[in-house]
Motif scaffolding. Structure first.
Motif, PDB file in Angstrom:
ATOM      1  N   GLN A 106      -7.570  -7.470   2.439  1.00 27.29           N
ATOM      2  CA  GLN A 106      -7.841  -8.669   1.626  1.00 27.29           C
ATOM      3  C   GLN A 106      -7.236  -8.512   0.234  1.00 27.29           C
ATOM      4  O   GLN A 106      -6.637  -9.436  -0.318  1.00 27.29           O
ATOM      5  N   HIS A 107      -7.414  -7.342  -0.311  1.00 27.39           N
ATOM      6  CA  HIS A 107      -6.912  -7.062  -1.666  1.00 27.39           C
ATOM      7  C   HIS A 107      -5.392  -7.174  -1.703  1.00 27.39           C
ATOM      8  O   HIS A 107      -4.816  -7.755  -2.617  1.00 27.39           O
ATOM      9  N   ILE A 108      -4.758  -6.652  -0.675  1.00 27.58           N
ATOM     10  CA  ILE A 108      -3.301  -6.684  -0.609  1.00 27.58           C
ATOM     11  C   ILE A 108      -2.806  -8.118  -0.440  1.00 27.58           C
ATOM     12  O   ILE A 108      -1.839  -8.542  -1.060  1.00 27.58           O
ATOM     13  N   GLN A 109      -3.500  -8.839   0.413  1.00 28.68           N
ATOM     14  CA  GLN A 109      -3.098 -10.238   0.641  1.00 28.68           C
ATOM     15  C   GLN A 109      -3.273 -11.072  -0.624  1.00 28.68           C
ATOM     16  O   GLN A 109      -2.572 -12.056  -0.820  1.00 28.68           O
ATOM     17  N   ALA A 110      -4.213 -10.655  -1.478  1.00 28.26           N
ATOM     18  CA  ALA A 110      -4.405 -11.347  -2.758  1.00 28.26           C
ATOM     19  C   ALA A 110      -3.472 -10.791  -3.825  1.00 28.26           C
ATOM     20  O   ALA A 110      -3.734 -10.919  -5.018  1.00 28.26           O
ATOM     21  N   GLN A 111      -2.390 -10.141  -3.399  1.00 30.53           N
ATOM     22  CA  GLN A 111      -1.343  -9.626  -4.285  1.00 30.53           C
ATOM     23  C   GLN A 111      -1.808  -8.445  -5.135  1.00 30.53           C
ATOM     24  O   GLN A 111      -1.303  -8.228  -6.235  1.00 30.53           O
ATOM     25  N   GLY A 112      -2.737  -7.686  -4.622  1.00 26.74           N
ATOM     26  CA  GLY A 112      -3.115  -6.457  -5.306  1.00 26.74           C
ATOM     27  C   GLY A 112      -2.224  -5.307  -4.850  1.00 26.74           C
ATOM     28  O   GLY A 112      -1.387  -5.465  -3.957  1.00 26.74           O
ATOM     29  N   ARG A 121      -9.860  -5.900 -10.143  1.00 26.06           N
ATOM     30  CA  ARG A 121      -8.769  -5.222 -10.833  1.00 26.06           C
ATOM     31  C   ARG A 121      -7.597  -5.137  -9.876  1.00 26.06           C
ATOM     32  O   ARG A 121      -7.796  -4.850  -8.689  1.00 26.06           O
ATOM     33  N   PRO A 122      -6.390  -5.346 -10.336  1.00 27.06           N
ATOM     34  CA  PRO A 122      -5.270  -5.455  -9.402  1.00 27.06           C
ATOM     35  C   PRO A 122      -4.809  -4.138  -8.768  1.00 27.06           C
ATOM     36  O   PRO A 122      -4.302  -4.146  -7.651  1.00 27.06           O
ATOM     37  N   LEU A 123      -4.980  -3.019  -9.487  1.00 24.13           N
ATOM     38  CA  LEU A 123      -4.455  -1.760  -8.952  1.00 24.13           C
ATOM     39  C   LEU A 123      -5.601  -0.884  -8.477  1.00 24.13           C
ATOM     40  O   LEU A 123      -6.434  -0.456  -9.267  1.00 24.13           O
ATOM     41  N   TRP A 124      -5.636  -0.622  -7.195  1.00 24.39           N
ATOM     42  CA  TRP A 124      -6.668   0.255  -6.636  1.00 24.39           C
ATOM     43  C   TRP A 124      -6.081   1.635  -6.422  1.00 24.39           C
ATOM     44  O   TRP A 124      -5.024   1.777  -5.827  1.00 24.39           O
ATOM     45  N   ILE A 125      -6.772   2.640  -6.925  1.00 25.16           N
ATOM     46  CA  ILE A 125      -6.356   4.017  -6.689  1.00 25.16           C
ATOM     47  C   ILE A 125      -7.527   4.713  -6.015  1.00 25.16           C
ATOM     48  O   ILE A 125      -8.563   4.958  -6.624  1.00 25.16           O
ATOM     49  N   LEU A 126      -7.371   4.999  -4.745  1.00 25.86           N
ATOM     50  CA  LEU A 126      -8.485   5.505  -3.935  1.00 25.86           C
ATOM     51  C   LEU A 126      -8.139   6.889  -3.404  1.00 25.86           C
ATOM     52  O   LEU A 126      -7.177   7.046  -2.652  1.00 25.86           O
ATOM     53  N   ASP A 127      -8.925   7.877  -3.792  1.00 24.68           N
ATOM     54  CA  ASP A 127      -8.680   9.247  -3.357  1.00 24.68           C
ATOM     55  C   ASP A 127      -9.630   9.583  -2.223  1.00 24.68           C
ATOM     56  O   ASP A 127     -10.835   9.713  -2.413  1.00 24.68           O
ATOM     57  N   ILE A 155       0.853  -1.174   0.000  1.00 28.97           N
ATOM     58  CA  ILE A 155       0.000   0.000   0.000  1.00 28.97           C
ATOM     59  C   ILE A 155       0.896   1.233   0.000  1.00 28.97           C
ATOM     60  O   ILE A 155       1.823   1.322   0.807  1.00 28.97           O
ATOM     61  N   LEU A 156       0.618   2.162  -0.903  1.00 30.89           N
ATOM     62  CA  LEU A 156       1.347   3.427  -0.890  1.00 30.89           C
ATOM     63  C   LEU A 156       0.368   4.535  -0.545  1.00 30.89           C
ATOM     64  O   LEU A 156      -0.620   4.738  -1.242  1.00 30.89           O
ATOM     65  N   ARG A 157       0.641   5.217   0.527  1.00 32.64           N
ATOM     66  CA  ARG A 157      -0.198   6.350   0.909  1.00 32.64           C
ATOM     67  C   ARG A 157       0.456   7.623   0.395  1.00 32.64           C
ATOM     68  O   ARG A 157       1.634   7.874   0.658  1.00 32.64           O
ATOM     69  N   VAL A 158      -0.298   8.423  -0.347  1.00 35.75           N
ATOM     70  CA  VAL A 158       0.216   9.710  -0.819  1.00 35.75           C
ATOM     71  C   VAL A 158      -0.271  10.766   0.165  1.00 35.75           C
ATOM     72  O   VAL A 158      -1.473  10.946   0.352  1.00 35.75           O
ATOM     73  N   ALA A 159       0.657  11.424   0.797  1.00 34.65           N
ATOM     74  CA  ALA A 159       0.289  12.384   1.838  1.00 34.65           C
ATOM     75  C   ALA A 159       0.781  13.775   1.465  1.00 34.65           C
ATOM     76  O   ALA A 159       1.648  13.947   0.612  1.00 34.65           O
ATOM     77  N   GLY A 160       0.222  14.754   2.142  1.00 33.02           N
ATOM     78  CA  GLY A 160       0.642  16.133   1.892  1.00 33.02           C
ATOM     79  C   GLY A 160      -0.477  17.084   2.245  1.00 33.02           C
ATOM     80  O   GLY A 160      -1.632  16.664   2.383  1.00 33.02           O
ATOM     81  N   PRO A 161      -0.160  18.355   2.390  1.00 36.32           N
ATOM     82  CA  PRO A 161      -1.194  19.330   2.734  1.00 36.32           C
ATOM     83  C   PRO A 161      -2.178  19.531   1.575  1.00 36.32           C
ATOM     84  O   PRO A 161      -1.946  19.053   0.458  1.00 36.32           O
ATOM     85  N   ASN A 162      -3.263  20.258   1.851  1.00 37.21           N
ATOM     86  CA  ASN A 162      -4.228  20.565   0.791  1.00 37.21           C
ATOM     87  C   ASN A 162      -3.545  21.327  -0.329  1.00 37.21           C
ATOM     88  O   ASN A 162      -2.731  22.220  -0.075  1.00 37.21           O
TER      89      ASN A 162
END
Lengths: 196, 224
Positions: free
Chosen positions: A166-172, A140-146, A30-37
């Motif tokens: 679950q998604h990550i454990q299933a190699q997503g 779908r393997p790549l989830w992009i959630l904003d 999981i990659l979290r993209v962080a930063g101010p508004n």
């Protein structure tokens, strides 16, 4: 190296949002993209998702991700639902799922029995759950959630975290932005908004 | 479920949910055609002369009424951008949407032609030609509407702007169709002109979805 971001660059209105972003994300991460508004988190996610032209390269298993849009499940800020239609009609349209699958997904997001409800009758949080129900419907393997946690109560946050796990454990792979650090997930962070 | 079927099924469901959107242009056409004889003299030969042109223009305006609805609602709700993640080319999905739009919103309008033609005392063979020109030309008009709507997705009050932008493309179609109708009333052959109209329409139907897809992508990319 499943997801490779190479030298991503974005300028909006003569302002450099981000410059020379390079990252690798493997399956199961999981990659979290962080930063101010205003740091460009949404823009970065939309660029990776392929919603506008990439300045740089986005590769999925060494091939341009833009050639494989069906690998991406993108859930952004927008409601992603049509107000005049039922919950089920919306999900059937977006994900192509059967009525049965939709029913199970709605159960998972706490909207059991809402299949035939019109979306315009739902609250903000409920509409959000409808959008997120796709996470149970599509493979779908790549989830992009904003900002996926927006308008969710504590219970639903836990349900969502569980589904992401679950998604990550299933190699997503999962890319997400959120202002509140996820409590239940292991993730790396990419910080935006500094030094530009 | 196949993507094509999903698009068509959803458009049908939207028609069922908002039947007014189908009826509104039909009422508009009926209203315009009802009012014209009142505004002109009751001389029925004059009506028969300008009637076909009036029906054509009124139908065109009725089509333009729907221009905004083609893509704007889906765009603002974030539904349209999801189509970009489907396994079918975006332009193909746009083409299916346009076809469905024509079928559910424009075809009912065209089928009113005999009714409004009779209201204006137009001869049966002219009504028939009118019907044929509308059937042939409206796919192109729908596509041009689509492009106008797609180009102005991000604009606030986009209705008029979209029409103005696409006007240069509407004009040849209207002129060709008017030519066909005039030749019919004069008793001359319409084959070549009709073929030209059909070719123009076909060309538009093939090329426009690509242009519309590009215009939509541009607007999606411009929004964050």
């Amino acid at each position: 190296m499943t997801l490779e971001l190479k030298h991503l660059h974005c300028e909006r209105d003569d302002r450099v949002l981000f410059r020379d972003i390079s990252q690798c994300v493997e399956r199961g991460e999981i990659l979290r993209v962080a930063g101010p508004n205003g740091a460009g988190k949404t823009t970065l996610l939309r660029m990776i998702a392929g919603l506008f032209e990439v300045d740089g390269e986005v590769l999925w298993e060494s091939a341009p991700l833009s050639a494989m849009p069906e690998s991406v499940l993108y859930i952004g800020h927008a409601p992603q639902v049509t107000r005049e239609l039922t919950v089920q009609a919306n999900l059937q349209f977006l994900s192509g799922a059967t009525m049965e699958a939709v029913r199970h997904a709605l159960q998972a997001v706490g909207l059991r029995g809402y299949d035939d409800s019109l979306v315009r009758e739902l609250s903000q949080g409920q509409k959000r759950r409808v959008a997120l129900a796709r996470l149970w419907l599509e493979s779908r393997p790549l989830w992009i959630l904003d900002e996926p946690y927006t308008a969710l109560d504590v219970e639903m946050v836990a349900v969502l975290d569980q589904r992401i796990k679950q998604h990550i454990q299933a190699q997503g792979v999962c890319l997400l932005t959120t202002h509140q650090p996820p409590q239940q997930l292991d993730y790396r962070t990419l910080e935006l908004g500094h030094g530009y | 479920m196949g993507i094509e079927r999903r698009i068509i099924q959803r458009e049908w469901r939207l028609v069922m949910a908002r039947p007014g959107e189908v009826l509104k242009p039909m009422w508009f056409l009926l209203l315009v055609i009802s009012l014209i004889p009142l505004a002109l003299s009751p001389d029925s030969t004059l009506l028969a002369e300008i009637g076909p042109a009036m029906i054509w223009v009124a139908t065109l305006l009725a089509i333009l009424l729907n221009m905004d609805h083609l893509f704007k609602d889906d765009y603002s709700e974030g539904v349209l951008e999801q189509w970009l993640f489907w396994s079918r080319p975006f332009a193909w999905c746009v083409a299916i949407k346009l076809l469905t739009h024509w079928l559910f919103y424009i075809l009912p309008l065209i089928l009113m032609t005999p009714i409004v033609g009779l209201m204006l005392s137009i001869e049966a063979d002219v009504i028939a030609v009118l019907l044929v020109t509308l059937l042939v030309a409206t796919p192109a008009l729908t596509c041009f509407s689509g492009l106008g709507g797609a180009l102005t997705l991000g604009a606030a009050r986009s209705g008029v702007l979209g029409v103005l932008v696409m006007l240069p493309l509407f004009v040849p179609v209207v002129i060709l169709a008017a030519g066909v109708i005039t030749r019919t009333t004069d008793g001359a052959g319409v084959g070549p002109l009709l073929a030209l109209l059909a070719a123009f329409s076909l060309g538009a139907a093939i090329l426009m979805p690509l242009a519309i897809a590009a215009a939509i992508r541009l607007n999606i990319g411009g929004s964050t």
